[in-house]
Design an enzyme around this catalytic site. Structure first.
Site, PDB file in Angstrom:
ATOM      1  CB  SER A  82      -8.779  -1.343   1.276  1.00  0.00           C
ATOM      2  OG  SER A  82      -8.938   0.097   1.521  1.00  0.00           O
ATOM      3  CB  ALA A  98      -4.910  -3.280  -3.656  1.00  0.00           C
ATOM      4  CB  CYS A  99      -3.055  -4.784  -7.932  1.00  0.00           C
ATOM      5  SG  CYS A  99      -3.209  -3.141  -7.454  1.00  0.00           S
ATOM      6  N   GLY A 127      -9.120  -6.412  -6.222  1.00  0.00           N
ATOM      7  CA  GLY A 127      -9.512  -5.977  -7.571  1.00  0.00           C
ATOM      8  C   GLY A 127      -8.758  -6.831  -8.714  1.00  0.00           C
ATOM      9  CG  ASN A 281      -4.320  -2.237 -10.995  1.00  0.00           C
ATOM     10  OD1 ASN A 281      -3.530  -1.731 -11.893  1.00  0.00           O
ATOM     11  ND2 ASN A 281      -4.442  -1.495  -9.963  1.00  0.00           N
ATOM     12  N   PRO A 282      -7.444  -3.070 -11.976  1.00  0.00           N
ATOM     13  CG  PRO A 282      -9.364  -3.561 -10.344  1.00  0.00           C
ATOM     14  CD  PRO A 282      -7.704  -3.635 -10.576  1.00  0.00           C
ATOM     15  CB  CYS A 283      -6.791   2.111 -10.962  1.00  0.00           C
ATOM     16  SG  CYS A 283      -8.484   1.920  -9.675  1.00  0.00           S
ATOM     17  N   GLY A 284      -5.386   0.509 -13.842  1.00  0.00           N
ATOM     18  CA  GLY A 284      -4.620   0.611 -14.675  1.00  0.00           C
ATOM     19  C   GLY A 284      -2.959   1.035 -14.488  1.00  0.00           C
ATOM     20  CD  GLU A 285      -2.942   1.553  -9.676  1.00  0.00           C
ATOM     21  OE1 GLU A 285      -3.137   1.129  -8.569  1.00  0.00           O
ATOM     22  OE2 GLU A 285      -3.859   1.411 -10.706  1.00  0.00           O
TER      23      GLU A 285
END
Length: 404
Positions: A82, A98-99, A127, A281-285
């Site tokens: 995004s 993003a990360c 994020g 990062n926020p989603c952990g991936e």
């Protein structure tokens, strides 16, 4: 500058896609959308392809790459994350990744430097992940002031409040990951910090060490270590701590678990000589070093099926072409990204992390006539990701030869 004339190809956009594009991505002037989806794709393609000129490509060659990027996005084969779609080519000074992972040092100055950096990143749609493991525990003596430390969880709440205030300029709400090592003295407070519902802008994860997992398996106690002094201050039952993690996760969805020693001993940390991973990062991936960033993009795998629904076949040659082009695109993002801090700029350009993932998996299987929950689907997932990994790594190696 590249010529402004857009390639003639137009996309096929669904009604929901057009709505999301209008709400979040397309350029606005005085609150009114003044850009079509095709103009967005060309804005991004031109802006990112400009990175090619930094490696001596001619204006004609840069234009050719921009057109290839444009076709790949308009055809729906690949989309970047995004922030790239939102910001590239707008001249707004906002970054494209993003990360991020930001360091949180054990002083008031370092902590609030991180709060400021996070606010700048959130404003542009990125994020952030943080490890709070370096902070001294609650009630520890602070020599400079003679006072007592308030501990990692109190500062987690400060970061949460700052995120609430920024709200990413109205395009995306700020997302964070907060991580604390399982051997930090404040680990129990951290595990249960979301039970009261106050921390709404963070995912949290416990950084589980090999020593903790071994103690858990054997039903033993393990050491809690003060990060400020390096001394063992207490011992806890690993099974009791794990039970508290499970109960809190059942009630709120948090905390998750990040197996930090496993990450650092694996390809998830491809540059161990440069430092150890502390957070994701926020989603952990995406595990990242402090001050490291990663820009992401996704292949729409359903677009590579040829033939009738239910009996299609995979166009592997076309997938390879798009994988290689996507890797070039993501590497060019690194060149063109206006990073918010010089430390981040230096780290990212040294390590050049990119993330190429997939979307459209269910549609892919449907078009091939393969049941989602079948062994055949699992075997195909293995084959697909092995293919993407092999071709993208090879393309990265080619770029390294080409770019030095």
């Amino acid at each position: 500058m590249l010529p402004e004339t857009r390639p003639p190809k137009v996309g096929k956009w669904t009604v929901p896609a057009l709505r999301v594009l209008r709400e979040r991505y397309l350029t606005r002037k005085d609150g009114v959308v003044v850009e079509t989806p095709e103009e967005m794709c060309w804005r991004v393609a031109q802006s990112i392809a400009a990175g090619e000129a930094r490696y001596g490509r001619s204006p004609a060659a840069v234009r050719q790459v921009a057109e290839a990027f444009y076709d790949m996005m308009v055809d729906g084969y690949f989309l970047p994350n995004s922030p790239t779609l939102m910001n590239a080519g707008k001249g707004n000074g906002l970054q494209y990744s993003a990360c991020y992972v930001l360091p949180v040092g054990d002083s008031m100055e370092e902590i609030f430097d991180s709060v400021k950096a996070a606010a700048i990143i959130h404003k542009s749609g990125g994020g952030t992940g943080f490890a709070f493991s370096r902070l001294r525990p609650k009630d520890d003596l602070v020599a400079s002031t003679g006072g007592r430390a308030s501990g990692p969880v109190s500062f987690l709440r400060v970061f949460n409040a700052a995120t609430e205030a920024v709200k990413q300029g109205g395009t995306r709400r700020g997302a964070n990951m907060g991580i604390l090592r399982v051997d930090h003295p404040d680990i129990l407070e951290f595990i249960e910090c979301k039970l009261d519902g106050g921390i709404t802008n963070f995912n949290i994860s416990v950084a589980a060490t090999d020593a903790f997992m071994q103690a858990l398996e054997k039903g033993e106690d393990y050491d809690l270590i003060n990060p400020h002094t390096g001394r063992v201050v207490q011992r806890l039952s690993a099974r009791e701590v794990f039970s508290r993690i499970v109960t809190a996760a059942w009630r709120t969805g948090d905390p998750g678990m990040v197996f930090i020693d496993r990450i650092n001993a694996s390809p998830a940390n491809p540059t161990p000589e440069l430092g150890q991973i502390e957070a994701t990062n926020p989603c952990g991936e995406q595990p990242l070093l402090p001050n490291e960033a990663c820009n992401l993009g996704s292949l729409n795998v359903a677009k590579f099926v040829r033939g009738q629904d239910g009996e299609g076949s995979i166009d592997w040659d076309e997938m390879e072409r798009v994988v290689r082009l996507a890797v070039r695109f993501l590497d060019d993002v690194i060149e063109m990204n206006p990073y918010p801090l010089p430390e981040i700029d230096a780290t990212v350009k040294a390590n050049r992390r990119i993330g190429l993932g997939v979307m459209g998996w269910a549609d892919f299987l449907f078009r091939l006539g393969i049941p989602y929950d079948s062994g055949e689907a699992i075997a195909l997932a293995d084959r697909l990701m092995a293919f993407i990994k092999e071709k993208s790594h090879d393309q990265s190696a080619r770029l390294a030869e080409e770019r030095g």
